[in-house]
Design a protein around this motif. Structure first.
Motif, PDB file in Angstrom:
ATOM      1  N   ARG A  57       0.842  -1.207   0.000  1.00 64.86           N
ATOM      2  CA  ARG A  57       0.000   0.000   0.000  1.00 64.86           C
ATOM      3  C   ARG A  57       0.874   1.253   0.000  1.00 64.86           C
ATOM      4  O   ARG A  57       0.609   2.210  -0.730  1.00 64.86           O
ATOM      5  CB  ARG A  57      -0.891  -0.015   1.250  1.00 64.86           C
ATOM      6  N   ARG A  65      -5.257  14.774   0.909  1.00 57.88           N
ATOM      7  CA  ARG A  65      -6.577  14.855   0.292  1.00 57.88           C
ATOM      8  C   ARG A  65      -7.637  14.447   1.314  1.00 57.88           C
ATOM      9  O   ARG A  65      -7.964  13.265   1.448  1.00 57.88           O
ATOM     10  CB  ARG A  65      -6.634  13.924  -0.930  1.00 57.88           C
ATOM     11  N   VAL A 107       1.430   7.350  -6.146  1.00 55.20           N
ATOM     12  CA  VAL A 107       0.430   8.425  -6.196  1.00 55.20           C
ATOM     13  C   VAL A 107       1.140   9.783  -6.155  1.00 55.20           C
ATOM     14  O   VAL A 107       0.815  10.702  -6.908  1.00 55.20           O
ATOM     15  CB  VAL A 107      -0.575   8.320  -5.019  1.00 55.20           C
ATOM     16  N   GLU A 165       4.793  10.214   1.138  1.00 55.53           N
ATOM     17  CA  GLU A 165       4.612  11.091  -0.033  1.00 55.53           C
ATOM     18  C   GLU A 165       5.277  12.435   0.243  1.00 55.53           C
ATOM     19  O   GLU A 165       6.032  12.957  -0.535  1.00 55.53           O
ATOM     20  CB  GLU A 165       3.123  11.334  -0.298  1.00 55.53           C
ATOM     21  N   ARG A 197     -10.595  12.198   0.178  1.00 52.37           N
ATOM     22  CA  ARG A 197     -10.228  10.804  -0.084  1.00 52.37           C
ATOM     23  C   ARG A 197     -10.025  10.060   1.244  1.00 52.37           C
ATOM     24  O   ARG A 197     -10.483   8.932   1.418  1.00 52.37           O
ATOM     25  CB  ARG A 197      -8.969  10.776  -0.958  1.00 52.37           C
ATOM     26  N   GLU A 198      -9.364  10.689   2.180  1.00 47.71           N
ATOM     27  CA  GLU A 198      -9.131  10.042   3.481  1.00 47.71           C
ATOM     28  C   GLU A 198     -10.455   9.729   4.181  1.00 47.71           C
ATOM     29  O   GLU A 198     -10.631   8.655   4.744  1.00 47.71           O
ATOM     30  CB  GLU A 198      -8.234  10.927   4.364  1.00 47.71           C
ATOM     31  N   MET A 209      -2.706   5.383   6.808  1.00 48.83           N
ATOM     32  CA  MET A 209      -2.722   6.488   5.819  1.00 48.83           C
ATOM     33  C   MET A 209      -1.773   7.595   6.217  1.00 48.83           C
ATOM     34  O   MET A 209      -1.156   8.236   5.362  1.00 48.83           O
ATOM     35  CB  MET A 209      -4.140   7.056   5.674  1.00 48.83           C
ATOM     36  N   CYS A 244       1.570   6.571   5.140  1.00 46.11           N
ATOM     37  CA  CYS A 244       1.672   6.645   3.668  1.00 46.11           C
ATOM     38  C   CYS A 244       1.827   8.096   3.219  1.00 46.11           C
ATOM     39  O   CYS A 244       2.647   8.396   2.340  1.00 46.11           O
ATOM     40  CB  CYS A 244       0.432   6.031   3.011  1.00 46.11           C
ATOM     41  N   LYS A 279       0.916  12.736  -8.869  1.00 47.62           N
ATOM     42  CA  LYS A 279       0.496  14.098  -8.504  1.00 47.62           C
ATOM     43  C   LYS A 279       1.550  15.114  -8.947  1.00 47.62           C
ATOM     44  O   LYS A 279       1.214  16.171  -9.500  1.00 47.62           O
ATOM     45  CB  LYS A 279       0.281  14.212  -6.987  1.00 47.62           C
TER      46      LYS A 279
HETATM   47  O1  LIG Z   1      -5.223   9.013  -2.706  1.00 47.03           O
HETATM   48  C1  LIG Z   1      -4.332   9.844  -2.568  1.00 47.03           C
HETATM   49  O2  LIG Z   1      -4.379  10.962  -3.097  1.00 47.03           O
HETATM   50  C2  LIG Z   1      -3.173   9.536  -1.708  1.00 47.03           C
HETATM   51  O3  LIG Z   1      -2.282  10.324  -1.626  1.00 47.03           O
HETATM   52  C3  LIG Z   1      -3.140   8.255  -0.911  1.00 47.03           C
HETATM   53  C4  LIG Z   1      -3.596   8.456   0.520  1.00 47.03           C
HETATM   54  C5  LIG Z   1      -3.728   7.059   1.181  1.00 47.03           C
HETATM   55  O4  LIG Z   1      -2.797   6.638   1.845  1.00 47.03           O
HETATM   56  O5  LIG Z   1      -4.758   6.408   0.935  1.00 47.03           O
HETATM   57  C6  LIG Z   1      -2.588   9.251   1.252  1.00 47.03           C
HETATM   58  C7  LIG Z   1      -2.740  10.582   1.479  1.00 47.03           C
HETATM   59  C8  LIG Z   1      -3.917  11.334   1.064  1.00 47.03           C
HETATM   60  O6  LIG Z   1      -4.268  12.289   2.005  1.00 47.03           O
HETATM   61  C9  LIG Z   1      -5.054  10.473   0.726  1.00 47.03           C
HETATM   62  C10 LIG Z   1      -4.901   9.140   0.539  1.00 47.03           C
END
Ligand SMILES: O=C(O)C(=O)C[C@]1(C(=O)O)C=C[C@@H](O)C=C1
Length: 373
Positions: free
Chosen positions: A33, A57, A40, A96, A60-61, A89, A92, A44
């Motif tokens: 993951r 995001r 991702v 990023e 999305r979270e 998350m 993750c 971006k």
């Molecule tokens: O989907 C995204 O835009 C991601 O960057 C992945 C992810 C995740 O780990 O699911 C990580 C950070 C974002 O805030 C939202 C979701």
């Protein structure tokens, strides 16, 4: 991968073998993951380029966490499971791009607790001395987001936060609610029976008054600048053998290495504070959103009525209305309105359009996902 529904063994060594094997699969999947999240970030960067990239995001979270809760079958509870994914998350996102989060400090405050609840633990914490400093830190780009308290179920609205939106271009990107639990804490080397003073913020002492009157009627209560400061002082005192207790929250307890003498000692167990996440981005719809507006009303009869009537007619559910003096004209007012929906929803758009015709200023402070945790 093994079938998760296979029979559970019933001896300790076999159960531990099973746990070891499950752990290694979970670990592999978490890294898989994380590698996706890294990708991702690359996408971006390629699509949005340089400084404009938005890594965090919120919509999305919120969707990920809601889905976790919807599909959860136990035995772990929905919230417990969502908290685990919240941290996954968070890790993750840190991979990023690490997020620097400014919050109303010092370290160990309930606002920090709210920041960790919202963003998970993989953030860079930036405690600020005042609410307007949190705004400035994010406006200047020194922090990616800020966390500030906005209302408390016992104490009411936090005026400093509402007033900071007047001159700020920051947007509300999220909200988080935190049940405020107070604990009586001491240094591990201190015997609770020896406690001579109890330190805390004045509001927390007030929120635990009945409990203190009942169990600690003869111990002196001392008001200090914050709960976190009370915890720091109790830890300091403990080092020189002085028996001082603090009333503070979980984060302060951990941070200052204190132990709990009594937990959840607040008189009203539903004591809750709502915090806002402020940042520089417009958050797209998550499917379950709220919007906050700042409105300067014309100073004329029926002005507020005409504003509120638009919500009723378009069937938009208003959840909060606060009034603050405008400072621009004597007896002029600014209204802060929260409602259910996203500013891009058709009915919300219609309301905002009408408000713009009827008010001297309408500022959309942001649409953001309703708090999940
Ligand atoms: O989907 C995204 O835009 C991601 O960057 C992945 C992810 C995740 O780990 O699911 C990580 C950070 C974002 O805030 C939202 C979701």
């Amino acid at each position: 991968m093994s079938n998760s529904k296979q029979a559970v063994p019933d001896t300790l060594p076999l159960l531990r073998d099973r746990i070891d094997s499950i752990d290694s699969q979970i670990q592999m999947l978490i890294n898989e993951r994380a590698a996706c999240a890294q990708k991702v970030a690359d996408v971006k960067l390629a699509e949005q380029g340089g400084d404009a990239v938005v890594f965090y995001r919120p919509e999305r979270e919120a969707q990920v966490l809601r889905r976790v809760m919807e599909r959860n079958e136990g035995p772990l509870g929905n919230e417990e499971m969502a908290k685990i994914f919240r941290q996954v998350m968070s890790s993750c996102l840190a991979l990023e791009r690490p997020m620097r989060i400014a919050f109303l400090g010092p370290e160990g405050t309930f606002t920090q607790q709210a920041a960790l609840k919202h963003f998970g633990k993989s953030i860079i914490s930036a405690p600020m001395a005042a609410i307007d400093e949190v705004f400035r830190e994010v406006e200047s780009g020194a922090a990616n987001y800020g966390v500030v308290p906005v209302e408390n179920s016992t104490e009411g609205v936090v005026n400093h936060t509402l007033d900071s939106f007047r001159d700020s271009r920051l947007k509300i990107c999220g909200e988080v609610e935190e049940r405020i639990h107070h604990h009586l804490l001491v240094s591990p080397n201190i015997n609770a029976d020896d406690v001579t003073h109890i330190y805390s913020h004045q509001q927390s002492l007030a929120q635990c008054r009945a409990w203190l009157d009942r169990y600690w009627p003869h111990v002196e209560r001392v008001a200090v600048s914050s709960n976190a400061e009370a915890a720091r002082l109790a830890a300091d005192a403990g080092r020189s053998g002085r028996a001082i207790a603090a009333i503070a929250g979980e984060v302060a307890c951990e941070l200052y290495g204190l132990v709990k003498v009594s937990s959840n000692i607040e008189d009203r167990p539903d004591n809750t504070t709502r915090f806002l996440i402020v940042g520089n981005q417009d958050v797209p719809p998550s499917g379950k959103d709220k919007t906050s507006l700042l409105i300067s009303a014309k100073n004329e009869p029926g002005a507020l009525y005409r504003l509120l009537e638009a919500f009723e007619r378009h069937g938009v559910d208003m959840t909060r209305l606060e009034t603050r003096p405008s400072l621009m004209s004597r007896w002029g007012y600014i209204f802060y309105i929260d409602f259910v929906g996203h500013y891009l929803d058709e009915s919300c758009r219609a309301v905002i359009e009408e408000l713009r015709e009827r008010a001297s200023e309408v500022k959309v402070l942001g649409s953001y996902p309703v708090a999940v945790l």
